[in-house]
Design an enzyme around this catalytic site. Sequence first.
Site, short mmCIF file in Angstrom:
data_model
loop_
_atom_site.label_atom_id
_atom_site.label_comp_id
_atom_site.label_asym_id
_atom_site.label_seq_id
_atom_site.Cartn_x
_atom_site.Cartn_y
_atom_site.Cartn_z
CE LYS A 115 -5.52 -2.92 0.74
NZ LYS A 115 -4.71 -4.12 0.79
CG HIS A 117 -3.57 -2.11 -4.59
ND1 HIS A 117 -3.83 -3.39 -4.17
CD2 HIS A 117 -3.07 -1.44 -3.53
CE1 HIS A 117 -3.50 -3.49 -2.89
NE2 HIS A 117 -3.05 -2.33 -2.48
CD GLU A 163 0.97 -1.75 -1.20
OE1 GLU A 163 0.73 -1.16 -0.15
OE2 GLU A 163 0.08 -2.26 -1.91
CB ILE A 180 -0.87 -7.01 1.01
CG1 ILE A 180 0.04 -6.13 0.15
CG2 ILE A 180 -2.23 -6.34 1.20
CD1 ILE A 180 -0.47 -5.85 -1.25
N GLY A 195 1.92 -4.58 5.23
CA GLY A 195 2.17 -5.03 6.59
C GLY A 195 2.59 -3.94 7.56
CB SER A 212 -5.30 -4.24 7.49
OG SER A 212 -3.93 -4.53 7.37
O1 G3P Z 1 -2.62 -0.39 -0.41
C1 G3P Z 1 -2.05 -0.68 0.83
C2 G3P Z 1 -2.06 -2.10 1.12
O2 G3P Z 1 -2.05 -2.98 0.07
C3 G3P Z 1 -1.26 -2.53 2.27
O3 G3P Z 1 -2.18 -3.22 3.03
O4 G3P Z 1 -3.19 -4.01 5.08
O5 G3P Z 1 -0.80 -4.55 4.57
O6 G3P Z 1 -1.44 -2.21 5.17
P1 G3P Z 1 -1.89 -3.51 4.58
#
Ligand code: G3P
Length: 226
Positions: free
Chosen positions: A13, A95, A143, A148, A183, A205
């Site tokens: 990101k 995204h 997603e 997220i 997540g 993350s």
């Molecule tokens: O592109 C992956 C993302 O949107 C997921 O983010 O921080 O939940 O792994 P995260």
Amino acid sequence: MSTEVPRILVNMKAYLEASCDRALSLARAAEKVSLETGVLVGIIPDLLSAPIVAREVDIPVLVQHVDPVEPGAFTGSISPRFLRHYGISGSLLNHSERRVRLDHIASCVRMLSEERLVSVVCCTDPFEAGAVASLNPSAVAVEPPDLIGTRIPVSRARPEVVTEAVKAVRRHSDSALPICGAGITTGEDVRRAIELGSHGVLVASAVVKADDPEKKIREFASSVFD
Ligand code: G3P
């Protein structure tokens, strides 16, 4: 340059923790784990870092976005036609933090496929997964936006989203691979995602903000074939 769809895709990101020199360290950690475990790990740095990183590592490096433009007078746009020249293996598209129209996705998927590059199209639910799968991208990543960055893994909190998206992708495309994200925090979340029919996971993350990103990538990679 590999154009296989990775099992673990790390989206950096615009996180400070993965910017500038840190993008390269993270990429090297991903490459090390990928070589040592045999599980293909790909990375998606910010656009400025992507060509620099792609020169240094031998794992798939994708960009976070491309525009549906041929080379020409399109200020501020990135043409899919230039990626291969920089050693970039493909692009994430649509995204939930960078949504685009369906015709934009369709053109980019077509151009990336003409360039023999990877296209990973994101979507928010199984219905949209079917719609984008019919464009035959390399992969479709479901997603749920509300999960997220929450550390609440889609594969455990909403397994039905993953299974329904997997079915929708298979119904609409013979070739697109289903993946999931949002997540994902532990190896167990990855294992569960694979059990539900995902080819792999899209993560951000949990890796980027980890005290030891290499350890976290290793935890994810070693759960793929558990
Ligand atoms: O592109 C992956 C993302 O949107 C997921 O983010 O921080 O939940 O792994 P995260």
